[in-house]
Write a protein that holds these residues in place. Structure first.
Motif, PDB file in Angstrom:
ATOM      1  N   TYR A  32       0.811  -1.227   0.000  1.00 35.63           N
ATOM      2  CA  TYR A  32       0.000   0.000   0.000  1.00 35.63           C
ATOM      3  C   TYR A  32       0.846   1.279   0.000  1.00 35.63           C
ATOM      4  CZ  TYR A  32      -4.406  -2.488   0.441  1.00 35.63           C
ATOM      5  OH  TYR A  32      -5.505  -3.285   0.200  1.00 35.63           O
ATOM      6  N   GLN A  33       2.147   1.128   0.235  1.00 34.26           N
ATOM      7  CA  GLN A  33       3.062   2.261   0.149  1.00 34.26           C
ATOM      8  C   GLN A  33       3.873   2.253  -1.149  1.00 34.26           C
ATOM      9  OE1 GLN A  33       5.409   1.803   3.710  1.00 34.26           O
ATOM     10  NE2 GLN A  33       3.782   2.544   5.057  1.00 34.26           N
ATOM     11  N   SER A  34       3.651   1.248  -1.973  1.00 37.08           N
ATOM     12  CA  SER A  34       4.480   1.043  -3.163  1.00 37.08           C
ATOM     13  C   SER A  34       4.088   1.948  -4.328  1.00 37.08           C
ATOM     14  CB  SER A  34       4.386  -0.415  -3.617  1.00 37.08           C
ATOM     15  OG  SER A  34       3.087  -0.693  -4.136  1.00 37.08           O
ATOM     16  N   GLU A  35       5.016   2.107  -5.245  1.00 31.97           N
ATOM     17  CA  GLU A  35       4.745   2.888  -6.451  1.00 31.97           C
ATOM     18  C   GLU A  35       3.733   2.193  -7.339  1.00 31.97           C
ATOM     19  OE1 GLU A  35       8.325   4.025  -8.457  1.00 31.97           O
ATOM     20  OE2 GLU A  35       9.203   4.932  -6.656  1.00 31.97           O
ATOM     21  N   ILE A  36       3.786   0.859  -7.418  1.00 29.77           N
ATOM     22  CA  ILE A  36       2.856   0.133  -8.286  1.00 29.77           C
ATOM     23  C   ILE A  36       1.419   0.329  -7.807  1.00 29.77           C
ATOM     24  CG2 ILE A  36       3.053  -2.083  -7.054  1.00 29.77           C
ATOM     25  CD1 ILE A  36       2.652  -1.572 -10.864  1.00 29.77           C
ATOM     26  N   TYR A  37       1.197   0.363  -6.503  1.00 29.29           N
ATOM     27  CA  TYR A  37      -0.155   0.590  -5.994  1.00 29.29           C
ATOM     28  C   TYR A  37      -0.571   2.046  -6.194  1.00 29.29           C
ATOM     29  CZ  TYR A  37      -4.087   1.264  -2.877  1.00 29.29           C
ATOM     30  OH  TYR A  37      -5.318   1.599  -2.373  1.00 29.29           O
ATOM     31  N   THR A  38       0.332   2.972  -5.891  1.00 32.00           N
ATOM     32  CA  THR A  38       0.023   4.397  -6.017  1.00 32.00           C
ATOM     33  C   THR A  38      -0.420   4.762  -7.433  1.00 32.00           C
ATOM     34  OG1 THR A  38       1.618   4.937  -4.285  1.00 32.00           O
ATOM     35  CG2 THR A  38       0.951   6.734  -5.747  1.00 32.00           C
ATOM     36  N   LYS A  39       0.209   4.133  -8.419  1.00 33.25           N
ATOM     37  CA  LYS A  39      -0.086   4.445  -9.819  1.00 33.25           C
ATOM     38  C   LYS A  39      -1.277   3.662 -10.365  1.00 33.25           C
ATOM     39  CE  LYS A  39       4.745   5.510 -10.888  1.00 33.25           C
ATOM     40  NZ  LYS A  39       5.956   5.071 -11.658  1.00 33.25           N
ATOM     41  N   ASN A  40      -1.693   2.612  -9.663  1.00 31.81           N
ATOM     42  CA  ASN A  40      -2.735   1.726 -10.207  1.00 31.81           C
ATOM     43  C   ASN A  40      -3.778   1.351  -9.156  1.00 31.81           C
ATOM     44  OD1 ASN A  40      -1.479   0.900 -13.033  1.00 31.81           O
ATOM     45  ND2 ASN A  40       0.182   0.797 -11.529  1.00 31.81           N
TER      46      ASN A  40
END
Length: 211
Positions: free
Chosen positions: A19-27
């Motif tokens: 939930y802190q990752s770039e992949i989640y933030t962008k998608n």
């Protein structure tokens, strides 16, 4: 710590990192989520792993659920892949797919690895390392090329090329020591565009050199 307790602990860490990752933030709208392992954790048994868990990129796809429950059984949706690996595991290593651990280097699901940033890989490899160290396997076999492991994580790195008869393209077995302790080898993924005979020869080379 039992296997179930370890899984719960790692799952909670994975969820926090995801939930802190770039992949989640962008998608955030994609519901790709994460998985940790396919099947029960078998301590001191080999680990088979790939790059990361897949997911459909179809705009009509409703998403994938996060893996929050300890898997007592292997997911039957992996049967085609499982059948391919099972053939060579039994032939060259004396294990069936049901007798080893299966996971991925990155726990985050994406349609392909190109969606993952450098930082996503860095974050997820730390989680994968915990998984490996808890299991303490005699060796690990990766399906694919270890291009996201750095020189501190994969040491004594070398590769052995194989030229199929009549082919202009070499395929490789890659070897090394993972996380300063574990015997590591890799062969092409089952989906690689190489012949069954080439897959067989590469697994044979892997067996001869995985020490």
């Amino acid at each position: 710590m039992t296997e179930q307790e370890f899984f719960k602990n790692l799952q909670e860490k994975t969820e926090t990192v995801f939930y802190q990752s770039e992949i989640y933030t962008k998608n955030k709208d994609k519901n790709w989520f994460y998985s940790i392992c396919n099947g029960p954790i078998l301590r001191h048994k080999p680990i088979i792993f790939g790059l990361n868990w897949g997911v459909s990129n179809d705009p009509n796809y409703e998403g994938h659920k996060a893996q929050k429950t300890y898997p007592e059984n292997i997911d039957k949706n992996t049967w085609k892949f499982k059948s391919h690996v099972n053939t060579y595991l039994i032939k060259y290593f004396g294990y069936s797919f049901d007798e080893v651990n299966y996971s991925n280097q990155c726990f985050f699901r994406t349609p392909n690895e190109k969606f993952l940033s450098y930082q996503d890989w860095r974050d997820s490899i730390a989680l994968f390392r915990e998984y490996v160290e808890y299991i303490d396997p005699p060796y690990l076999i990766m399906l694919g090329r270890p291009r996201h492991l750095n020189n501190d994580e994969l040491k004594d790195y070398r590769k052995i090329g194989y030229f199929p008869l009549g082919s202009k393209r070499r395929s490789f077995v890659r070897l090394g020591t993972l996380f300063d302790k574990y015997t590591f080898g890799s062969v092409p993924h089952s989906s690689a565009h190489i012949s069954p005979n080439t897959h067989d020869e590469l697994w044979k080379i892997l067996k001869e050199n995985l020490k």
